[in-house]
Design an enzyme around this catalytic site. Sequence first.
Site, PDB file in Angstrom:
ATOM      1  N   HIS A 115       0.782  -1.177  -0.246  1.00  0.00           N
ATOM      2  CA  HIS A 115      -0.015   0.013   0.095  1.00  0.00           C
ATOM      3  C   HIS A 115       0.786   1.478   0.226  1.00  0.00           C
ATOM      4  O   HIS A 115       0.404   2.344  -0.043  1.00  0.00           O
ATOM      5  CB  HIS A 115      -0.978   0.148   1.212  1.00  0.00           C
TER       6      HIS A 115
ATOM      7  N   LYS B  59      -7.746  14.149   4.241  1.00  0.00           N
ATOM      8  CA  LYS B  59      -6.896  12.807   4.215  1.00  0.00           C
ATOM      9  C   LYS B  59      -5.936  13.120   5.365  1.00  0.00           C
ATOM     10  O   LYS B  59      -5.984  14.385   6.037  1.00  0.00           O
ATOM     11  CB  LYS B  59      -5.986  12.919   2.881  1.00  0.00           C
ATOM     12  N   ARG B  60      -5.213  12.219   5.577  1.00  0.00           N
ATOM     13  CA  ARG B  60      -4.202  12.345   6.702  1.00  0.00           C
ATOM     14  C   ARG B  60      -3.310  13.217   6.307  1.00  0.00           C
ATOM     15  O   ARG B  60      -2.948  13.681   5.240  1.00  0.00           O
ATOM     16  CB  ARG B  60      -3.524  10.836   6.736  1.00  0.00           C
TER      17      ARG B  60
ATOM     18  N   LYS C  31       1.614  14.553   0.917  1.00  0.00           N
ATOM     19  CA  LYS C  31       0.308  14.808   0.218  1.00  0.00           C
ATOM     20  C   LYS C  31       0.117  16.387   0.128  1.00  0.00           C
ATOM     21  O   LYS C  31      -0.819  16.863  -0.501  1.00  0.00           O
ATOM     22  CB  LYS C  31      -0.791  14.221   1.372  1.00  0.00           C
TER      23      LYS C  31
ATOM     24  N   THR D 151      -8.275   6.814  -2.275  1.00  0.00           N
ATOM     25  CA  THR D 151      -9.651   6.298  -2.266  1.00  0.00           C
ATOM     26  C   THR D 151     -10.432   7.424  -1.968  1.00  0.00           C
ATOM     27  O   THR D 151     -11.749   7.578  -2.391  1.00  0.00           O
ATOM     28  CB  THR D 151     -10.026   5.268  -1.374  1.00  0.00           C
TER      29      THR D 151
ATOM     30  N   LYS E  32     -14.231   8.834  -3.656  1.00  0.00           N
ATOM     31  CA  LYS E  32     -15.684   9.155  -2.866  1.00  0.00           C
ATOM     32  C   LYS E  32     -15.964  10.875  -3.422  1.00  0.00           C
ATOM     33  O   LYS E  32     -17.317  11.132  -3.693  1.00  0.00           O
ATOM     34  CB  LYS E  32     -15.498   9.197  -1.687  1.00  0.00           C
TER      35      LYS E  32
HETATM   36  C1  26V Z   1       2.384   4.765   6.644  1.00  0.00           C
HETATM   37  C2  26V Z   1       3.386   5.461   7.389  1.00  0.00           C
HETATM   38  C3  26V Z   1       3.952   5.119   8.664  1.00  0.00           C
HETATM   39  C4  26V Z   1       5.462   5.679   9.213  1.00  0.00           C
HETATM   40  C5  26V Z   1       5.311   7.145   8.779  1.00  0.00           C
HETATM   41  C6  26V Z   1       5.187   7.438   7.470  1.00  0.00           C
HETATM   42  C7  26V Z   1       3.981   6.562   6.860  1.00  0.00           C
HETATM   43  C8  26V Z   1       3.635   6.935   5.472  1.00  0.00           C
HETATM   44  C9  26V Z   1       2.288   6.338   5.085  1.00  0.00           C
HETATM   45  C10 26V Z   1       1.975   5.352   5.451  1.00  0.00           C
HETATM   46  C11 26V Z   1       1.145   4.486   4.901  1.00  0.00           C
HETATM   47  C12 26V Z   1       0.826   3.134   5.238  1.00  0.00           C
HETATM   48  C13 26V Z   1      -0.338   2.346   4.343  1.00  0.00           C
HETATM   49  C14 26V Z   1      -1.470   3.110   4.011  1.00  0.00           C
HETATM   50  O1  26V Z   1      -2.143   3.381   4.523  1.00  0.00           O
HETATM   51  N1  26V Z   1      -1.270   3.370   2.685  1.00  0.00           N
HETATM   52  C15 26V Z   1      -2.499   3.998   2.038  1.00  0.00           C
HETATM   53  O2  26V Z   1      -3.291   2.816   1.380  1.00  0.00           O
HETATM   54  C16 26V Z   1      -4.497   3.148   0.808  1.00  0.00           C
HETATM   55  C17 26V Z   1      -5.332   2.034   0.492  1.00  0.00           C
HETATM   56  O3  26V Z   1      -4.580   1.343  -0.568  1.00  0.00           O
HETATM   57  C18 26V Z   1      -4.177   4.135  -0.476  1.00  0.00           C
HETATM   58  O4  26V Z   1      -5.402   4.645  -1.142  1.00  0.00           O
HETATM   59  C19 26V Z   1      -3.344   5.102  -0.118  1.00  0.00           C
HETATM   60  O5  26V Z   1      -2.672   5.820  -1.267  1.00  0.00           O
HETATM   61  C20 26V Z   1      -2.044   4.810   0.671  1.00  0.00           C
HETATM   62  O6  26V Z   1      -1.260   5.707   1.343  1.00  0.00           O
END
Ligand code: 26V
Length: 790
Positions: A333, A521-522, A527, A629, A633
């Site tokens: 992801h 979004k986060r 982003k 996603t 929406k």
């Molecule tokens: C996790 C972390 C954790 C440590 C610090 C930086 C960081 C940055 C990003 C993440 C994301 C973890 C995985 C995630 O949530 N990915 C999201 O998954 C969605 C569903 O597939 C996708 O639509 C998003 O683009 C993607 O960011």
Amino acid sequence: MNKQKLKESMQRNCQVKYGKSIEKAVSYQIWNSLSLALLEEIVENWNQTQEIYKKQKRAYYFSSEYLMGRALGNNLMSMQVYDEVKELLEEMHINLNEIEEIEEDAGLGNGGLGRLAACFMDSGAVMNIPLSGYGIRYSNGLFSQKIVDGSQVECVDEWLKYGDPWSIRKDDLAVEVTFDDFTVRAIPYDTPIIAYGSKNVNTLRLWKAEFLESFDFELFNNQEYDEAVQAKNRAEDISRVLYPNDSKEEGKLLRLRQQYFMVSASLQDIIRSHKEEHGLDFTTFDKWHVIQLNDTHPVLAIPEFIRLLVDEEGIKFEEALAISQRIFAYTNHTILQEALEKWEMDLIEQLFSRISEIIIKLDEHFEATLADKDYEEEVLEQFHIIQDEKVHMANLAIHVGFGVNGVAQLHTDILKERELHQWYELYPEKFQNKTNGITPRRWLRLCNPELSALITELLGNEDWVMDLSKLDELEKYVNDESVLKRLMAIKHTKKVQLAEYIKETQGIEIDPNSLFDIQIKRLHEYKRQLLNAFYILDLYYELKENPTKEMPSVTFIFGAKAFPGYERAKAIIKFIGQIQQLVNEDEEVNQKMRVVFVENYRVSLAEKLFPAADVSKQISMAGKEASGTGNMKFMLNGAPTFGTYDGANVEIVEASKEENNFIFGLRVEDIAQIEDEYDPQAFYENDKNLMRVIDSLIDGTFSDGGTEEFEELHDSLLEGTSWHEPDQYYLLADFKAFKEAQEAVLTAYQDEMSWAKMCLMNIAHAGVFSSDRTIMEYAKDLWDIKPIRI
Ligand code: 26V
């Protein structure tokens, strides 16, 4: 549905749970009583569904996160009794809407990955796919966010405070999970996933950790009370909070414990049912079961499965590995390096030494399989599961899993060509794309009943709710003025509703006649909320200089939670807060523009925001957003995308055509071209407007309360730091293109009919982004599972 029966059941549940009649009950008691009465209605179908599913292969989604949001409204809709129950409650002088609003969100996830899991659950049920979710029932989900003096303050999330009427605790199915230092009990809580349009009811099974005994009686007897409860707490800590801060050693251990807890309990559960249904024959295990690993968080399932088979079932290691290779598939992801999990070997050894032995064996096994490939030493090193005493979870998943998938076409391409290129060359047959989707039930039918009614009227039936590709047929109304006017009237209604809500909850007034430009979004640097903020500030300065600028009035809305330890993300929230104050308080401009940062962005708030948006802001640096996603929406609710060529934006624009969206900025290949000599300073010096907004971080325009956070932001763009180059996400390079695209939005919005056409074209081509389509692709291409209906 029998209204009288439901009413009686509500009464009964209220009496036995709260000792009073519904007439005397307060909102949360009514919510519980109604939910229990509805649960009663579906329980038989639920059991029947689970029985039928045993006849064929089943899929299990292993995910550390499920961002479910609220249940009541969604379940009423899925059961197709919403209006009837609303009526019934009215007869009882109860307002259904108020009851829905008191429900806390089940926020057991961080963002996109967790919400995707929730959408997949819904689609699995609706498509009649034998799919069960497994995860952790955190007592506290994602923190709730307060903005105090412009800064984010985190508060504990108490989603269980009014109870959890939709889950059933199943003590009879509890299992034990053993760590090297202690053992805990894992108790499953089952939540029904009710299919819209059929009687199937799927299951989300979440595990809670408990102490084996209620407390250490001997200690208690000796009056050592603190020690007595300590062991109990230690056990319960495992399912206490989502994603505990893992910057310290203790936090890391806890997170690793959570991961193991979840996969061990789930696998024991699956193996038990396999033995009940098929006896001790494990050679056919893959004929009956397949496990989708949602990112690397559940990847310990692989060595744990091997351990269970070898140590508990007496199967040979090679055989256990061979079975694993047929049942696990892995979804990636993100390509962000810092998010790719690597666990120190000594932590794993400390908590579960047997698992570390198995991982070492696996590493040796795969090294041996690569022996005849003549790889250079450094290349070979990259294929190791253990590198520098760390376990690379993705490597483990890719070696063993039979499938590896990205979540949008561009993301999968990048994985194949760059991030996982050597893996793709080694195992080309494993790689697949599965573009994400969203459930049309929650993200249109439930959150936008007004637009849903129009669509149903135009299409002549509600089939689109279960087959979103039907929306295609809306394209024929693209020149129908009366339809376009109604579409805009609905948008206006949703904007009025949102404005009222924001006024009520945050005391901020916004004008529903202005353009609602929304980024939710986060919060993460990639982003680029900061780029949006820079643009807004620039527009403010422009309006100060040229108050008669020809433009529609605009409301810029942000919603975002920052990871508690992510200082820069928190500084960006503060900066947006300062801009909000400056703009909204300035009588000279606040009729033309306003800024709102909505507090505590979460699923239930998202349901109010997406339908009210005129513009969907998706401005990540190209190549960084795996899919997104939220973009889908917005599209489904008729908002054109203002965005970069990134993630699923690419496919959104392909489906609804570029002329119906606002695409700007560097593409992946452009960035690849300039990355070696990128000089943000040059952009800064050559653009006076850009310079002004960046300088605002340090020239006293704003206050960060003396923390120097703004200066740190400034330096991250122009100086860089020990861990990254200046402006690593190319904000400065994209500023000009952003501004031009935004000007195009302001112009386009003034022509109501042509704007309405763009909205309609987006809705009409959103069908492919249904998670029903996605889940059917998983079922067909990865799981080899067909639908089965009760
Ligand atoms: C996790 C972390 C954790 C440590 C610090 C930086 C960081 C940055 C990003 C993440 C994301 C973890 C995985 C995630 O949530 N990915 C999201 O998954 C969605 C569903 O597939 C996708 O639509 C998003 O683009 C993607 O960011």
